[in-house]
Design a protein around this motif. Structure first.
Motif, short mmCIF file in Angstrom:
data_model
loop_
_atom_site.label_atom_id
_atom_site.label_comp_id
_atom_site.label_asym_id
_atom_site.label_seq_id
_atom_site.Cartn_x
_atom_site.Cartn_y
_atom_site.Cartn_z
N ASP A 143 -29.98 -40.66 -8.93
CA ASP A 143 -28.70 -40.07 -8.55
C ASP A 143 -28.87 -38.72 -7.86
O ASP A 143 -28.05 -38.32 -7.05
N LYS A 144 -29.97 -38.05 -8.21
CA LYS A 144 -30.15 -36.68 -7.70
C LYS A 144 -31.64 -36.35 -7.70
O LYS A 144 -32.39 -36.78 -8.59
N GLU B 3 -26.54 -39.10 -15.43
CA GLU B 3 -27.22 -39.02 -14.14
C GLU B 3 -28.73 -39.19 -14.30
O GLU B 3 -29.31 -38.70 -15.27
#
Length: 530
Positions: free
Chosen positions: A232-233, A26
């Protein structure tokens, strides 16, 4: 031979496994956000740390690009009528909510009506007053369905204005007027802001909101431009303690942080490298408001004396190390259609002369030596720089014979108290431009602005000038009206501006796509991380 082959095969398998793990890792941006948001309901936000989260979750018709200029958002294009009072927006065919349902023009109609509905009591409702009937609706004089927004069809939204508004697109890029999902709001009520219930249309979706710890948003697979979102985050941390945040950044725990202790500027540049210290001028003011509802702050002489005695040069030079600039006006410089701001009549006096005049004004008002005791409580939001400013101001006022105390609250509680009309003596605030127009700063002091006129100052001539400016179509005449209004604020001093601001960020070299801009907008969708 077969044993050697098997060894090579095992090594190759391990290499492929490691490559796959790297490819699937990620990409997470750890983002220090300077404080805890009061809410993630766009109708009830009031400060930028809420805006940074909401702008990642939701997308308005237009958004701010990396350079701070307005670009298409949920709308791919728009047309403007010849008289500049009707805007027609074409929504993207592939614009979707995070639950996969289409973003429609009706969603924006619902959202804008909700924003102006007096029952909702949105603090920023006046932002939308250029829209036809918005003010009448918000003040209860007209039904909400009379708002000048309509769905021409599922993907076409028409907005009709009261008058030509040159900054309309900047207004529509503001996080307070980002759309909400009608179905989710109607089903969940106030709980629509919670993880698992929130349905958003921006580049990210809300998965966690742990009070005073972190907010996590993850990439929205249904976002129309998901293929170009590199993160992604994003995890937002309420980094109110700037010194602690700087240490976390230095340790690699934060990739970005909003703000740092100004006295550490040189140290941080040496330790981290100047390229990770991002300071940029912005249309933003650092000011204090006086509560004009009670004595002695309902006396213009007292307000004027206290404003005059503040050593702005010291604040900017010693506390902010040049990252802020001393200022004696209300509207910051750099607004093209306004020109040179007005300035206080004491701006050109040296500090000692200001102190002498301040003492004379206080004596005239019955305070100071031989007069009534002057007691002042300074309120500010918790922050090492703000504490130093308040302490320095207390020193300036003690030199006038005042007894000064300090009260501080976390940023969420501080602004909630002011927004809700809490009583105070003097309170710190700041204002960053929602759009590049002098009105955005002067509207703070209109008497009907119940949310941001913290000191509840009222001046009928000022209100009349501002009202006139909204109907004046000649740019030069409109500018003249606003200049006259600014002169009234400076003569009455319901607020006193100390400095014009620069935005200050710590940005890791690993973060790509970051650009300084005057509106201090930095959407995570435009960032990537190595």
């Amino acid at each position: 031979m077969s044993h050697a082959l098997s060894q090579r095969g095992a090594a190759l398998a391990a290499l492929l496994l490691a490559s796959t793990a790297l490819a699937s890792a990620e990409t997470v941006l750890h983002r220090g956000n300077a404080g805890e948001p009061q809410t993630l309901d766009q109708a009830h936000v009031s400060i930028d740390i809420e805006g940074y989260v909401i702008s990642d979750l939701y997308e308005g018709l237009v958004v701010y690009g990396p350079d701070g200029k307005v670009i298409p958002g949920a709308a791919e294009s728009w047309t403007i009528s010849d008289d500049k009072t009707t805007y027609r927006f074409k929504l993207r065919d592939n614009a979707k909510w995070s639950d996969g349902s289409p973003v429609t023009a009706e969603d924006f109609v619902f959202s804008y009506r909700r924003f102006e509905d007096p029952k909702e009591a949105a603090g920023y409702a006046n932002l939308f007053y250029p829209v036809k009937n918005a003010e009448a609706i918000n003040t209860g004089a007209m039904a909400v369905d009379q708002l000048g927004v309509k769905a021409v069809d599922a993907k076409t939204l028409e907005i009709t204005l009261e008058r030509p508004t040159p900054y309309l697109l900047e207004l529509l890029a503001h996080y307070a007027v980002a759309p909400v999902n009608k179905a989710s709001v109607e089903k969940n009520g106030k709980d629509f802001v919670k993880p698992g219930l929130m349905v958003s249309n921006g580049a990210f979706m809300l998965t966690e909101n742990i009070a005073n710890d972190h907010i996590t948003v993850v990439k929205n697979p249904n976002y129309w431009d998901a293929a170009n979102v590199k993160l992604d985050k994003v995890i937002f941390y309420p980094t109110e303690d700037q010194a602690a945040a700087a240490r976390r950044f230095e340790a690699g725990e934060l990739d970005v942080n909003y703000g740092f202790p100004s006295e550490q500027t040189d140290y941080l540049k040496q330790k981290l490298g100047a390229d990770q210290i991002r300071i940029a001028p912005q249309l933003s003011t650092y000011y204090y408001a006086f509560d004009t509802r009670h004595e002695p702050f309902n006396d213009v002489r007292v307000r004027k004396a206290l404003a005059m005695a503040i050593d702005r040069e010291f604040l900017a030079r010693e506390i902010y190390k040049g990252a802020q600039i001393p200022f004696y006006g209300t509207v910051p410089p750099g607004i093209p259609n306004y020109g040179e701001p007005e300035k206080s009549d004491y701006a050109d006096l040296d500090q000692l002369d200001r102190e002498d005049k301040a003492k004379e004004l206080l004596k005239e008002a019955g305070y100071g030596e031989g007069g009534k005791p002057l007691k002042i409580d300074i309120r500010y939001n918790t922050n090492s720089n703000h504490e130093k400013v308040a302490t320095a101001m207390a020193g300036n006022w003690k030199a006038l014979g005042a007894a000064v105390t300090l009260t501080n609250l976390d940023v969420k509680s501080h602004y909630a108290y002011l927004n809700d009309g809490g009583s105070f003596d003097v309170a710190r605030a700041s204002w960053g431009a929602d759009y590049a127009d002098a009105e955005n700063f002067l509207a703070l002091d209109i008497s009907t602005n119940k949310t941001f006129n913290y000191g509840h100052w009222k001046n009928e001539k000022y209100d009349a000038l501002m009202a006139q400016s909204y109907t004046e179509m000649d740019p030069a005449k409109r500018s003249a009206l606003l200049h006259e209004a600014e002169r009234i604020v400076l003569s009455e001093e319901p607020i006193t501006t100390l400095m014009v601001s620069a935005s200050s960020w710590l940005v890791s070299n690993k973060v790509k796509g970051w650009q300084e801009n005057g509106v201090n907008k930095h959407l995570s969708k435009f960032l990537s991380k190595e």
